[in-house]
Design a protein around this motif. Structure first.
Motif, PDB file in Angstrom:
ATOM      1  N   ALA A  79      41.862  41.086  34.707  1.00  0.00           N
ATOM      2  CA  ALA A  79      40.422  41.047  34.459  1.00  0.00           C
ATOM      3  C   ALA A  79      39.697  40.391  35.228  1.00  0.00           C
ATOM      4  N   LEU A  80      40.015  39.141  35.764  1.00  0.00           N
ATOM      5  CA  LEU A  80      39.308  38.503  36.570  1.00  0.00           C
ATOM      6  C   LEU A  80      39.261  39.188  38.057  1.00  0.00           C
ATOM      7  N   PHE A  81      40.330  39.959  38.326  1.00  0.00           N
ATOM      8  CA  PHE A  81      40.105  40.421  39.871  1.00  0.00           C
ATOM      9  C   PHE A  81      39.419  41.692  39.675  1.00  0.00           C
ATOM     10  N   ALA A  82      39.365  42.244  38.689  1.00  0.00           N
ATOM     11  CA  ALA A  82      38.337  43.527  38.656  1.00  0.00           C
ATOM     12  C   ALA A  82      36.930  42.932  38.617  1.00  0.00           C
ATOM     13  N   ALA A  83      36.586  42.094  37.880  1.00  0.00           N
ATOM     14  CA  ALA A  83      35.399  41.471  37.870  1.00  0.00           C
ATOM     15  C   ALA A  83      35.053  40.846  39.513  1.00  0.00           C
ATOM     16  N   GLY A  84      35.857  40.250  39.985  1.00  0.00           N
ATOM     17  CA  GLY A  84      35.803  39.860  41.474  1.00  0.00           C
ATOM     18  C   GLY A  84      35.461  41.034  42.329  1.00  0.00           C
ATOM     19  N   GLN A  85      36.315  42.013  42.288  1.00  0.00           N
ATOM     20  CA  GLN A  85      36.291  43.272  43.052  1.00  0.00           C
ATOM     21  C   GLN A  85      34.947  44.116  42.815  1.00  0.00           C
ATOM     22  N   ALA A  86      34.285  43.943  41.619  1.00  0.00           N
ATOM     23  CA  ALA A  86      33.146  44.637  41.270  1.00  0.00           C
ATOM     24  C   ALA A  86      31.844  43.872  41.859  1.00  0.00           C
ATOM     25  N   TYR A  87      32.026  42.648  41.714  1.00  0.00           N
ATOM     26  CA  TYR A  87      30.880  41.843  42.182  1.00  0.00           C
ATOM     27  C   TYR A  87      30.888  41.813  43.707  1.00  0.00           C
ATOM     28  N   ALA A  88      31.924  41.817  44.565  1.00  0.00           N
ATOM     29  CA  ALA A  88      32.038  41.831  45.883  1.00  0.00           C
ATOM     30  C   ALA A  88      31.676  43.170  46.252  1.00  0.00           C
ATOM     31  N   LEU A  94      31.128  43.847  50.063  1.00  0.00           N
ATOM     32  CA  LEU A  94      32.702  43.538  50.434  1.00  0.00           C
ATOM     33  C   LEU A  94      33.631  44.130  49.530  1.00  0.00           C
ATOM     34  N   ILE A  95      34.731  43.804  49.882  1.00  0.00           N
ATOM     35  CA  ILE A  95      35.914  44.248  49.345  1.00  0.00           C
ATOM     36  C   ILE A  95      36.769  42.928  49.039  1.00  0.00           C
ATOM     37  N   LEU A  96      36.931  42.661  47.850  1.00  0.00           N
ATOM     38  CA  LEU A  96      37.978  41.527  47.553  1.00  0.00           C
ATOM     39  C   LEU A  96      39.606  42.261  47.687  1.00  0.00           C
ATOM     40  N   VAL A  97      40.215  41.849  48.642  1.00  0.00           N
ATOM     41  CA  VAL A  97      41.478  42.339  49.159  1.00  0.00           C
ATOM     42  C   VAL A  97      42.457  41.622  48.234  1.00  0.00           C
ATOM     43  N   ASP A  98      42.643  40.527  48.099  1.00  0.00           N
ATOM     44  CA  ASP A  98      43.497  39.612  47.102  1.00  0.00           C
ATOM     45  C   ASP A  98      42.959  38.205  47.005  1.00  0.00           C
ATOM     46  N   THR A  99      43.738  37.773  46.141  1.00  0.00           N
ATOM     47  CA  THR A  99      43.503  36.499  45.656  1.00  0.00           C
ATOM     48  C   THR A  99      44.459  35.879  44.772  1.00  0.00           C
ATOM     49  N   LYS A 100      44.232  34.480  44.461  1.00  0.00           N
ATOM     50  CA  LYS A 100      45.113  33.864  43.577  1.00  0.00           C
ATOM     51  C   LYS A 100      44.489  33.068  42.459  1.00  0.00           C
ATOM     52  N   TYR A 101      45.281  32.836  41.342  1.00  0.00           N
ATOM     53  CA  TYR A 101      44.439  32.459  40.026  1.00  0.00           C
ATOM     54  C   TYR A 101      45.416  31.252  39.740  1.00  0.00           C
ATOM     55  N   GLU A 102      45.102  30.104  39.105  1.00  0.00           N
ATOM     56  CA  GLU A 102      45.817  29.082  38.661  1.00  0.00           C
ATOM     57  C   GLU A 102      45.295  28.807  37.014  1.00  0.00           C
ATOM     58  N   PHE A 103      46.171  28.603  36.410  1.00  0.00           N
ATOM     59  CA  PHE A 103      46.032  28.421  34.636  1.00  0.00           C
ATOM     60  C   PHE A 103      46.889  27.249  34.223  1.00  0.00           C
ATOM     61  N   GLY A 104      46.188  26.705  33.129  1.00  0.00           N
ATOM     62  CA  GLY A 104      46.706  25.640  32.677  1.00  0.00           C
ATOM     63  C   GLY A 104      46.576  25.434  31.113  1.00  0.00           C
ATOM     64  N   LYS A 105      46.791  24.706  30.473  1.00  0.00           N
ATOM     65  CA  LYS A 105      46.737  24.548  29.072  1.00  0.00           C
ATOM     66  C   LYS A 105      46.156  23.122  28.647  1.00  0.00           C
ATOM     67  N   TYR A 106      45.185  23.246  27.607  1.00  0.00           N
ATOM     68  CA  TYR A 106      44.257  22.245  27.150  1.00  0.00           C
ATOM     69  C   TYR A 106      44.118  22.305  25.668  1.00  0.00           C
ATOM     70  N   ASP A 107      44.777  21.441  25.024  1.00  0.00           N
ATOM     71  CA  ASP A 107      44.916  21.606  23.231  1.00  0.00           C
ATOM     72  C   ASP A 107      45.503  22.819  22.829  1.00  0.00           C
ATOM     73  N   GLY A 108      46.449  23.345  23.484  1.00  0.00           N
ATOM     74  CA  GLY A 108      47.040  24.533  23.214  1.00  0.00           C
ATOM     75  C   GLY A 108      46.465  25.918  23.887  1.00  0.00           C
ATOM     76  N   ASP A 109      45.434  25.802  24.282  1.00  0.00           N
ATOM     77  CA  ASP A 109      44.620  26.969  24.729  1.00  0.00           C
ATOM     78  C   ASP A 109      44.773  26.983  26.330  1.00  0.00           C
ATOM     79  N   ILE A 110      44.817  28.365  26.872  1.00  0.00           N
ATOM     80  CA  ILE A 110      45.027  28.794  28.227  1.00  0.00           C
ATOM     81  C   ILE A 110      43.525  28.528  28.878  1.00  0.00           C
TER      82      ILE A 110
END
Length: 311
Positions: A178-187, A192-208
């Motif tokens: 979902a994030l990549f689709a949003a990033g590609q649409a904005y680019a 521009l073309i958003l070719v590739d990217t990376k995302y990092e996630f974590g937990k806080y109070d049990g939520d992502i």
């Protein structure tokens, strides 16, 4: 050439500091302050020269996109009290980085060129050439190394090793797409073309939560859309905005971060050109004029901004 390579701030309420490849992280109970330095890394090695304004570029681009995508997934950010500083929730990071690719470029192309047709458990079709669009975006995770090199890993290996539970990993994949689709649409709206990217996630109070930075030239690769297909048809290099040109310069000078290799010296002229590339990306991707923050008393101003936030 002025640049912020390291910080060594002292805060009464801080309970620790971590120095990453390009960021200095100051911990405050369940919060943290991240200072985006001007350090630059490639092949998981922090290079000797720092790049003026790089930290400000990354921090401000990340801030913009984290705000824009907060409706897709909550993120760690609470405030940006200085152009180089972000403060927010201290999340427990997942030990994987979610890399997503829409095109065969960079590391994926180097693996493909070497004859591999399976990347992180994902099969790649025959007959592709560098920078071709993939039939659909693929997720190619990596381990998140505290030191040394991140390593490719498959979805199956992540689950088998218990690095992430299956239920949570399914959510990470969905957020990533979902994030990549949003990033590609904005680019695309910015030419521009958003070719590739990376995302990092974590937990806080049990939520992502989405953590770190997103859609910056350090975490992402962009091509100019205009002329993309013509360049592909002519087997010409793509015009891109990312730090891939730094990697290519290093490769041409015999350095890929491997044992025994000596890092080549960057000239002032090359450092200045890298700085201008970062600023160019900022202005292209945000549509805003980049306002250079003075280096005079910059570190003191960063420290004061963090101190004021935490009281």
């Amino acid at each position: 050439m002025e640049a912020t390579k390291n910080t060594n701030f002292q805060f009464e309420k801080s309970n620790g500091k971590y120095e990453g490849k390009v960021r200095d992280v100051y911990f405050f109970e369940d919060k943290l302050a991240i200072v985006a330095s001007d350090r630059i890394s490639a092949f998981d090695v922090v290079l000797k020269r720092a790049i003026p304004y790089k930290g400000q570029v990354l921090n401000q681009i990340a801030s913009k996109f984290l705000q824009m995508t907060a409706d897709i997934v909550p993120n760690w950010v609470e405030a940006t009290p200085h152009p180089n500083v972000t403060v927010g929730k201290k999340c427990e990071a997942y030990a994987v980085e979610m890399v997503i690719r829409g095109y065969l470029a960079g590391h994926a192309w180097r693996e493909y060129k070497a004859g591999k047709r399976m990347l992180c458990g994902v099969a790649l079709p025959e007959g592709l050439k560098e920078n071709d669009k993939l039939p659909e975006p693929i997720i190619t995770p990596t381990t998140k190394a505290m030191e040394g090199h991140d390593e490719d890993i498959s979805r199956e290996e992540i689950l088998a090793q218990g690095i992430v539970s299956e239920g949570e990993y399914v959510k990470l994949e969905a957020y990533t797409r979902a994030l990549f689709a949003a990033g590609q649409a904005y680019a695309a709206d910015r030419g521009l073309i958003l070719v590739d990217t990376k995302y990092e996630f974590g937990k806080y109070d049990g939520d992502i939560y989405l953590i770190d930075e997103i859609h910056t030239p350090d975490s992402s690769r962009y091509f100019y859309a205009e002329g993309y297909q013509e360049r592909q048809d002519k087997d010409e290099p793509q015009k891109q905005l990312s730090k891939e040109f730094v990697r290519k310069w290093l490769i041409e000078n015999g350095f890929q971060g491997q044992d025994g290799q000596v890092e080549p010296e960057m000239s002032d002229e090359f450092v200045a050109s890298v700085s201008e590339r970062y600023i160019e990306l900022f202005e292209n991707i945000t549509g805003e004029k980049f306002e250079r923050t003075s280096y005079e008393n910059r570190e003191a101003q960063m420290e004061e901004a963090i101190q004021k936030y935490f009281g």
